[in-house]
Design a protein around this motif. Structure first.
Motif, PDB file in Angstrom:
ATOM      1  N   HIS A 147      -0.762  -9.239 -10.910  1.00 17.11           N
ATOM      2  CA  HIS A 147      -0.560  -8.401  -9.692  1.00 17.11           C
ATOM      3  C   HIS A 147      -1.549  -8.919  -8.616  1.00 17.11           C
ATOM      4  O   HIS A 147      -2.544  -9.726  -8.986  1.00 17.11           O
ATOM      5  CB  HIS A 147      -1.074  -6.944 -10.115  1.00 17.11           C
ATOM      6  N   ARG A 152      -0.124   0.950  -8.435  1.00 20.90           N
ATOM      7  CA  ARG A 152      -1.169  -0.048  -7.630  1.00 20.90           C
ATOM      8  C   ARG A 152      -2.248   0.553  -6.884  1.00 20.90           C
ATOM      9  O   ARG A 152      -1.554   1.656  -6.117  1.00 20.90           O
ATOM     10  CB  ARG A 152      -0.806  -1.310  -7.196  1.00 20.90           C
ATOM     11  N   SER A 153      -3.430   0.164  -6.353  1.00 17.40           N
ATOM     12  CA  SER A 153      -4.101   0.673  -5.612  1.00 17.40           C
ATOM     13  C   SER A 153      -4.019   0.552  -4.380  1.00 17.40           C
ATOM     14  O   SER A 153      -3.193  -0.459  -3.960  1.00 17.40           O
ATOM     15  CB  SER A 153      -5.815   0.432  -6.004  1.00 17.40           C
ATOM     16  N   PRO A 154      -4.667   1.334  -3.301  1.00 14.95           N
ATOM     17  CA  PRO A 154      -4.571   0.775  -1.735  1.00 14.95           C
ATOM     18  C   PRO A 154      -4.995  -0.574  -1.490  1.00 14.95           C
ATOM     19  O   PRO A 154      -4.293  -1.161  -0.710  1.00 14.95           O
ATOM     20  CB  PRO A 154      -5.160   1.904  -1.065  1.00 14.95           C
ATOM     21  N   ALA A 155      -6.037  -0.895  -2.105  1.00 17.35           N
ATOM     22  CA  ALA A 155      -6.675  -2.183  -2.062  1.00 17.35           C
ATOM     23  C   ALA A 155      -5.528  -3.376  -2.278  1.00 17.35           C
ATOM     24  O   ALA A 155      -5.447  -4.261  -1.717  1.00 17.35           O
ATOM     25  CB  ALA A 155      -7.753  -2.431  -2.873  1.00 17.35           C
ATOM     26  N   SER A 156      -4.827  -3.131  -3.513  1.00 16.75           N
ATOM     27  CA  SER A 156      -3.736  -3.957  -3.753  1.00 16.75           C
ATOM     28  C   SER A 156      -2.738  -4.116  -2.820  1.00 16.75           C
ATOM     29  O   SER A 156      -2.142  -5.246  -2.368  1.00 16.75           O
ATOM     30  CB  SER A 156      -3.227  -3.502  -5.324  1.00 16.75           C
TER      31      SER A 156
END
Length: 279
Positions: free
Chosen positions: A10, A36-40
């Motif tokens: 990812h 997935r995270s906002p950072a991803s």
């Protein structure tokens, strides 16, 4: 060869940067934001990756899938890919052991091609140029060489056996990462006694890596009988300072495997390594 479509699993800091380089010679680089995270998502957007709704869609559209995730998640991720019936090129680029790389390769469909890979170096941003070591079927490793040609990601093929790239990655990580921990312990111990700056001054006089001097291993073995007790003393100091002593006690235990070659000036590197592996 026609340009491939690539999937990245990812886009962490390394994965997103590697994927951005792959985009140079790919039709598109896909990622799946589900779970997935906002950072991803921010990294994927910055890297210019194409979002797809589901993992099965990513796998269905991808000729090459690159797995770059935390090591603990590598097998679970491979299971997900296997359940979807992926049959393209699967690049196992996580920091896992050769045994796990082989186990992961066994999860994929027989029609899939698994390449073992390991990234050594920092993410390819800001002028940095890591090396992607590869091992596996020659046709697939050649395809990956083409994918990263002309990008900051350098490639080097180690051989055709899955596990070779993982072995190199972890062998290097064993030194690189453990040495960072030792720096923290040594600095903490010196600071406890008010001599941390002097420690840095001593260390600054040496700029090369012991890892690049394997001939020194035989000298270490010959001196192990006195170095072991010295490290036990240092471990006692760490414990007294409230710092963890276990790493130095383990090093002292390792040195004890060479106790029977006290001051042996004729000891060779091969002999020293053999004794370390088979005490």
């Amino acid at each position: 060869m026609p340009q491939p479509t690539v999937g990245i699993l990812h886009p962490g800091s390394m994965g997103a940067a590697v994927a951005a380089c792959a985009a140079t010679n790919a039709v598109a680089v896909l990622w799946c934001p589900a779970g997935r995270s906002p950072a991803s998502a921010a990294r994927a957007e910055k890297a210019g990756l194409t979002s797809v709704a589901t993992l099965p869609e990513l796998l269905d559209r991808s000729d090459i899938v690159i797995s770059l995730c935390p090591p603990a998640a590598a097998e679970d991720l491979a299971h997900d890919v296997a359940r979807a019936g992926y049959t393209g090129v699967y690049v196992e680029a996580n920091a896992v052991s050769p045994a796990r790389s082989l186990r992961i390769a066994g999860l994929l469909a027989p029609e899939a091609t698994v390449v073992d890979a390991g990234v050594v170096g920092s993410p390819p941003v800001g002028g940095k140029s890591p090396t992607l070591y590869l091992s596996g079927p020659p046709a697939a490793t050649a395809q990956l060489e083409e994918l990263f040609a002309g990008t900051p990601v350098q490639t080097k093929v180690l051989g055709s056996d899955v596990g070779q790239a993982s072995a190199l990655k972890l062998a290097y990580a064993a030194y690189q990462k453990t040495s960072r921990v030792l720096v923290a312990l040594a600095t903490g111990l010196a600071r406890e006694h008010g001599v941390d700056q002097e420690l840095i001054d001593v260390a600054s006089r040496r700029t090369t890596s012991y890892l690049s001097e394997p001939e020194y291993i035989a000298k270490t073995a010959a001196r192990a009988w006195r170095w072991g007790p010295e490290l036990e003393e240092a471990a006692d100091m760490l414990a007294a300072a409230g710092l963890p002593p276990e790493m130095l006690r383990a090093a002292a235990s390792t040195l004890s495997r060479w106790d029977d070659v006290k001051d042996d000036s004729e000891l060779t590197l091969t002999d020293a390594l053999d004794r370390l592996a088979h005490p």
